[in-house]
Design a protein around this motif. Structure first.
Motif, PDB file in Angstrom:
ATOM      1  N   ILE A   1      -2.676   0.515  -4.353  1.00 42.22           N
ATOM      2  CA  ILE A   1      -1.970  -0.776  -4.254  1.00 42.22           C
ATOM      3  C   ILE A   1      -1.230  -1.243  -5.290  1.00 42.22           C
ATOM      4  O   ILE A   1      -1.846  -1.550  -6.249  1.00 42.22           O
ATOM      5  CB  ILE A   1      -3.032  -1.982  -3.648  1.00 42.22           C
ATOM      6  CG1 ILE A   1      -3.836  -1.587  -2.434  1.00 42.22           C
ATOM      7  CG2 ILE A   1      -2.525  -3.331  -3.463  1.00 42.22           C
ATOM      8  CD1 ILE A   1      -4.769  -2.344  -2.099  1.00 42.22           C
TER       9      ILE A   1
ATOM     10  N   MET B   1      -8.529  -5.662  -2.079  1.00 37.75           N
ATOM     11  CA  MET B   1      -9.304  -4.670  -1.511  1.00 37.75           C
ATOM     12  C   MET B   1     -11.035  -4.919  -1.308  1.00 37.75           C
ATOM     13  O   MET B   1     -11.582  -4.578  -0.243  1.00 37.75           O
ATOM     14  CB  MET B   1      -9.445  -3.437  -2.384  1.00 37.75           C
ATOM     15  CG  MET B   1      -9.964  -2.140  -1.926  1.00 37.75           C
ATOM     16  SD  MET B   1      -9.137  -1.418  -0.643  1.00 37.75           S
ATOM     17  CE  MET B   1      -7.872  -0.723  -1.355  1.00 37.75           C
TER      18      MET B   1
ATOM     19  N   SER C   1     -13.418   3.400  -6.181  1.00 39.44           N
ATOM     20  CA  SER C   1     -12.528   4.175  -6.697  1.00 39.44           C
ATOM     21  C   SER C   1     -13.017   5.150  -8.061  1.00 39.44           C
ATOM     22  O   SER C   1     -13.844   4.481  -8.775  1.00 39.44           O
ATOM     23  CB  SER C   1     -11.493   3.355  -7.287  1.00 39.44           C
ATOM     24  OG  SER C   1     -10.517   4.113  -7.920  1.00 39.44           O
TER      25      SER C   1
ATOM     26  N   LEU D   1       0.857  -1.237   0.142  1.00 40.19           N
ATOM     27  CA  LEU D   1       0.033   0.090  -0.136  1.00 40.19           C
ATOM     28  C   LEU D   1       0.900   1.261  -0.036  1.00 40.19           C
ATOM     29  O   LEU D   1       1.824   1.458   0.877  1.00 40.19           O
ATOM     30  CB  LEU D   1      -1.054  -0.032   1.059  1.00 40.19           C
ATOM     31  CG  LEU D   1      -1.669   1.158   1.422  1.00 40.19           C
ATOM     32  CD1 LEU D   1      -2.878   1.232   0.425  1.00 40.19           C
ATOM     33  CD2 LEU D   1      -2.300   1.335   2.837  1.00 40.19           C
TER      34      LEU D   1
ATOM     35  N   VAL E   1      -3.148  -0.484   8.276  1.00 46.76           N
ATOM     36  CA  VAL E   1      -3.339  -0.334   7.049  1.00 46.76           C
ATOM     37  C   VAL E   1      -4.898   0.158   6.867  1.00 46.76           C
ATOM     38  O   VAL E   1      -5.258   1.099   6.012  1.00 46.76           O
ATOM     39  CB  VAL E   1      -3.284  -1.493   6.095  1.00 46.76           C
ATOM     40  CG1 VAL E   1      -4.021  -1.620   5.015  1.00 46.76           C
ATOM     41  CG2 VAL E   1      -1.803  -1.891   5.820  1.00 46.76           C
ATOM     42  N   GLN E   2      -5.965  -0.350   7.722  1.00 47.45           N
ATOM     43  CA  GLN E   2      -7.185  -0.104   7.706  1.00 47.45           C
ATOM     44  C   GLN E   2      -7.699   1.487   8.068  1.00 47.45           C
ATOM     45  O   GLN E   2      -8.144   2.093   7.420  1.00 47.45           O
ATOM     46  CB  GLN E   2      -7.844  -1.054   8.924  1.00 47.45           C
ATOM     47  CG  GLN E   2      -7.990  -2.268   8.522  1.00 47.45           C
ATOM     48  CD  GLN E   2      -8.941  -2.827   7.477  1.00 47.45           C
ATOM     49  OE1 GLN E   2      -9.934  -2.094   7.137  1.00 47.45           O
ATOM     50  NE2 GLN E   2      -8.523  -3.814   6.576  1.00 47.45           N
TER      51      GLN E   2
ATOM     52  N   LEU F   1      -6.476   3.249   4.935  1.00 45.68           N
ATOM     53  CA  LEU F   1      -7.521   3.001   3.963  1.00 45.68           C
ATOM     54  C   LEU F   1      -8.689   3.935   4.135  1.00 45.68           C
ATOM     55  O   LEU F   1      -9.391   4.428   3.048  1.00 45.68           O
ATOM     56  CB  LEU F   1      -8.054   1.582   3.887  1.00 45.68           C
ATOM     57  CG  LEU F   1      -6.965   0.605   3.352  1.00 45.68           C
ATOM     58  CD1 LEU F   1      -7.456  -0.812   3.332  1.00 45.68           C
ATOM     59  CD2 LEU F   1      -6.671   0.883   1.751  1.00 45.68           C
ATOM     60  N   ARG F   2      -9.003   4.264   5.141  1.00 40.48           N
ATOM     61  CA  ARG F   2     -10.379   5.093   5.151  1.00 40.48           C
ATOM     62  C   ARG F   2     -10.228   6.456   5.347  1.00 40.48           C
ATOM     63  O   ARG F   2     -11.258   7.192   5.068  1.00 40.48           O
ATOM     64  CB  ARG F   2     -10.970   4.997   6.812  1.00 40.48           C
ATOM     65  CG  ARG F   2     -11.374   3.410   7.267  1.00 40.48           C
ATOM     66  CD  ARG F   2     -11.952   3.518   8.677  1.00 40.48           C
ATOM     67  NE  ARG F   2     -11.997   1.898   9.168  1.00 40.48           N
ATOM     68  CZ  ARG F   2     -11.603   1.260   9.698  1.00 40.48           C
ATOM     69  NH1 ARG F   2     -10.238   1.642  10.180  1.00 40.48           N
ATOM     70  NH2 ARG F   2     -11.917   0.270  10.087  1.00 40.48           N
TER      71      ARG F   2
ATOM     72  N   LYS G   1     -15.029  -0.049  -0.076  1.00 43.01           N
ATOM     73  CA  LYS G   1     -14.188   0.837  -0.771  1.00 43.01           C
ATOM     74  C   LYS G   1     -14.346   1.177  -2.388  1.00 43.01           C
ATOM     75  O   LYS G   1     -14.597  -0.029  -3.043  1.00 43.01           O
ATOM     76  CB  LYS G   1     -12.568   0.654  -0.694  1.00 43.01           C
ATOM     77  CG  LYS G   1     -11.751   1.852  -0.794  1.00 43.01           C
ATOM     78  CD  LYS G   1     -11.737   2.777   0.340  1.00 43.01           C
ATOM     79  CE  LYS G   1     -10.686   3.832  -0.106  1.00 43.01           C
ATOM     80  NZ  LYS G   1     -10.905   4.754   1.161  1.00 43.01           N
TER      81      LYS G   1
ATOM     82  N   TRP H   1      -9.081   5.600  -3.308  1.00 45.34           N
ATOM     83  CA  TRP H   1      -8.233   4.797  -3.638  1.00 45.34           C
ATOM     84  C   TRP H   1      -8.251   5.040  -5.303  1.00 45.34           C
ATOM     85  O   TRP H   1      -9.044   5.060  -6.136  1.00 45.34           O
ATOM     86  CB  TRP H   1      -9.192   3.360  -3.647  1.00 45.34           C
ATOM     87  CG  TRP H   1      -8.448   1.907  -4.306  1.00 45.34           C
ATOM     88  CD1 TRP H   1      -7.221   2.010  -4.655  1.00 45.34           C
ATOM     89  CD2 TRP H   1      -9.158   1.038  -4.722  1.00 45.34           C
ATOM     90  NE1 TRP H   1      -7.106   0.762  -5.206  1.00 45.34           N
ATOM     91  CE2 TRP H   1      -8.303   0.054  -5.150  1.00 45.34           C
ATOM     92  CE3 TRP H   1     -10.693   0.551  -4.490  1.00 45.34           C
ATOM     93  CZ2 TRP H   1      -8.624  -1.149  -5.599  1.00 45.34           C
ATOM     94  CZ3 TRP H   1     -11.080  -0.533  -5.189  1.00 45.34           C
ATOM     95  CH2 TRP H   1      -9.974  -1.495  -5.791  1.00 45.34           C
TER      96      TRP H   1
ATOM     97  N   MET I   1     -11.744  -4.343   2.454  1.00 49.22           N
ATOM     98  CA  MET I   1     -12.700  -3.226   2.621  1.00 49.22           C
ATOM     99  C   MET I   1     -13.656  -3.339   1.348  1.00 49.22           C
ATOM    100  O   MET I   1     -13.459  -2.384   0.647  1.00 49.22           O
ATOM    101  CB  MET I   1     -11.799  -1.943   2.773  1.00 49.22           C
ATOM    102  CG  MET I   1     -12.581  -0.791   3.169  1.00 49.22           C
ATOM    103  SD  MET I   1     -11.551   0.965   3.581  1.00 49.22           S
ATOM    104  CE  MET I   1     -11.059   0.150   5.353  1.00 49.22           C
TER     105      MET I   1
ATOM    106  N   ALA J   1       0.777   5.400   0.120  1.00 48.49           N
ATOM    107  CA  ALA J   1      -0.066   6.471   0.760  1.00 48.49           C
ATOM    108  C   ALA J   1       0.577   7.551   0.719  1.00 48.49           C
ATOM    109  O   ALA J   1       2.062   7.668   0.579  1.00 48.49           O
ATOM    110  CB  ALA J   1      -0.649   6.211   2.076  1.00 48.49           C
TER     111      ALA J   1
END
Length: 292
Positions: A232, A201, A210, A164, A175-176, A179-180, A208, A184, A205, A166
């Protein structure tokens, strides 16, 4: 021939373990080769009565008898290797171009001046089909998780976990949490890596979504570095993080693993040009890992 070379390594090194290290084999593989050789000779080549396996006088006689022949064969291989020449049409996926191509071409020019490499950029699926159809001699691609294509041979070069990426100032301890916080940015779902990322993904999640999908790793890294989202991906070249600073997080034990392989046709199994390219690639990757 390799079995006789392994026997020589056992005799010179004094043990199966020493021969395993020299021949780049496991001790069990060395033991199996020696048993096969004993079956071929029809007599024991080792004294196994003690704690350590010891070569018998017969084993030394076999080494003495085969030694000159093996040396002559090695000399012939070296002499004929110089004559390897021609053109190899090689497909390479974009992420592996800066990692693999410079070192491979440099080694080929040093070892086989008459061998010309003509690289072609493309996606894994298209390059694989081109190899199958005869439009390319070989290709460096992401290997499909299952199946593949009949009539092809896969030579694994390395495997990498997807990670991942970011924004560099991304907050969150896991990671969680990260992600929030961010949108994405998908990597192209028509690629093997992109499909792997989408499956991960969906499990990690499922809610999620995109709104942006790109087929260029450099473009994705630039977007993420600018704080416009996360993605990712597989980072073939860690130095890309110097151009586009990002925060890199592991996806944990369930991280998808992408295999990078050289694919060739079974019909070309004895093509010494392709063997030379394969060995140069593996050596180039070793140098890249050491430099890192």
């Amino acid at each position: 021939m390799e079995t006789f070379q392994t026997l020589d390594a056992v005799v010179q090194g004094g043990s199966l373990a020493a021969a395993a290290g020299q021949m780049n084999l496991t001790p069990s593989a060395v033991s199996m080769q020696m048993k096969q050789l004993e079956h071929y000779i029809g007599q024991p080549l080792f004294d196994r009565s003690g704690l350590q396996v010891r070569p018998t006088p017969l084993a030394r006689q076999v080494v003495d008898a085969m030694g000159p022949a093996l040396q002559q064969l090695a000399a012939l291989r070296r002499r004929t290797a110089i004559s390897i020449e021609g053109v190899v049409r090689l497909g390479v996926i974009e992420t592996m171009l800066p990692v693999l191509l410079p070192g491979t071409i440099r080694l080929l020019r040093e070892r086989y001046p008459g061998l010309e490499l003509r690289p072609v950029r493309g996606r894994s699926s298209g390059l694989t089909e081109a190899v199958k159809a005869g439009g390319l001699d070989a290709a460096v691609v992401a290997q499909p998780g299952k199946g593949g294509h009949l009539g092809l041979v896969w030579h694994e070069l390395e495997s990498r976990e997807l990670v991942l990426v970011a924004p560099p100032d991304a907050q969150g301890t896991n990671v969680q949490a990260v992600l929030r916080r961010y949108e994405w940015i998908r990597y192209d779902r028509d690629t093997i890596a992109g499909a792997m990322a989408a499956r991960w993904m969906k499990i990690a999640m499922p809610e999620k979504r995109s709104t942006l999908e790109l087929d260029s790793l450099a473009a994705i890294m630039g977007m993420v570095s600018a704080g416009l989202g996360l993605s990712i991906v597989q980072l073939a070249e860690p130095a890309m993080g110097l151009l586009y600073p990002v925060r890199v997080l592991s996806l944990g034990r369930d991280a998808p693993t992408l295999k990078i392989s050289l694919v060739t046709r079974k019909a070309d199994a004895c093509d010494r040009r392709l063997d030379a390219v394969t060995q140069a690639m593996k050596a180039a990757l070793v140098r890249v890992r050491r430099s890192r």
